[in-house]
Design a protein around this motif. Structure first.
Motif, PDB file in Angstrom:
ATOM      1  N   GLU A 172      -1.042  12.311  -0.881  1.00 24.58           N
ATOM      2  CA  GLU A 172      -0.782  10.882  -1.107  1.00 24.58           C
ATOM      3  C   GLU A 172       0.564  10.474  -0.522  1.00 24.58           C
ATOM      4  N   HIS A 205      -0.001   9.948   2.985  1.00 28.90           N
ATOM      5  CA  HIS A 205      -0.635   8.639   3.217  1.00 28.90           C
ATOM      6  C   HIS A 205       0.433   7.541   3.234  1.00 28.90           C
ATOM      7  N   ALA A 206       1.334   7.579   2.246  1.00 30.13           N
ATOM      8  CA  ALA A 206       2.410   6.575   2.175  1.00 30.13           C
ATOM      9  C   ALA A 206       3.228   6.602   3.465  1.00 30.13           C
ATOM     10  N   GLU A 213       0.116   4.211  -2.639  1.00 33.83           N
ATOM     11  CA  GLU A 213      -0.091   5.617  -2.260  1.00 33.83           C
ATOM     12  C   GLU A 213       0.938   6.512  -2.962  1.00 33.83           C
ATOM     13  N   SER A 257      -0.052   6.847  -6.465  1.00 34.09           N
ATOM     14  CA  SER A 257      -1.138   7.835  -6.539  1.00 34.09           C
ATOM     15  C   SER A 257      -0.553   9.251  -6.579  1.00 34.09           C
ATOM     16  N   VAL A 278      -8.555   2.824  -5.097  1.00 31.50           N
ATOM     17  CA  VAL A 278      -7.819   2.872  -3.826  1.00 31.50           C
ATOM     18  C   VAL A 278      -8.753   2.516  -2.663  1.00 31.50           C
ATOM     19  N   GLN A 338       0.828  -1.215   0.000  1.00 37.91           N
ATOM     20  CA  GLN A 338       0.000   0.000   0.000  1.00 37.91           C
ATOM     21  C   GLN A 338       0.863   1.265   0.000  1.00 37.91           C
TER      22      GLN A 338
END
Ligand code: MG
Length: 164
Positions: free
Chosen positions: A49, A52-53, A16, A19, A96, A12
């Protein structure tokens, strides 16, 4: 957390980051169209994003699991129109959302309560992401002339401001 779960969360991090890369490419396409406010929206999205990562990476570190960064594929750069970009952004966020829901299901199956709790933030975040990209798409669809698109930029500007 289990090795299987750590591997899924590492995957994931890649999604991310990918993205972020996609949205950055979209932002530069808007720059090409001289729609700098739309570009700003997508640059901001790209930045989120990466955050998020990093959230996934930080969680792995906190759980004593190893963070594994991988190659990121090249994003699409040849977009035909702003509407096409916004449509792709909505589709991407739906994809996502499905990934996050699959992670949630996997954590639930394992009885991994900490990961479930961690993922709840992302479940909520995806509702926001799909809603905001859909709002942008609906507005772009309404703007048919270059003048209308320029007027729309004022509203997009307020959207960007309210998110920062
Ligand atoms: Mg994200």
């Amino acid at each position: 957390i289990s090795e299987a779960m750590a591997a899924k969360l590492n995957q994931q991090i890649k999604e991310e980051t990918y993205s972020a890369w996609i949205y950055k490419a979209m932002a530069y396409s808007f720059e090409d169209m001289n729609l700098s406010v739309f570009a700003k929206w997508f640059f901001k999205q790209s930045q989120e994003e990466i955050e998020h990562a990093d959230k996934f990476a930080k969680y792995l570190v906190n759980q004593g699991a190893k963070v594994k960064l991988t190659e990121i594929p090249a994003p699409k750069t040849d977009w035909a129109s702003g509407e096409e970009i916004c449509e792709a952004a909505v589709e991407h966020e739906k994809k996502v959302t499905k990934m996050i829901h699959d992670l949630w299901d996997a954590a639930h199956t394992e009885g991994d309560k900490a990961t479930l709790s961690f993922l709840n933030w992302f479940v909520d975040e995806q509702v926001e992401e799909v809603a905001s990209t859909t709002e942008l798409l609906e507005m772009v669809k309404l703007a048919k002339t270059p003048g209308q698109i320029l007027m729309l930029e004022g509203r997009v500007w307020r959207m960007v401001e309210s998110r920062s």
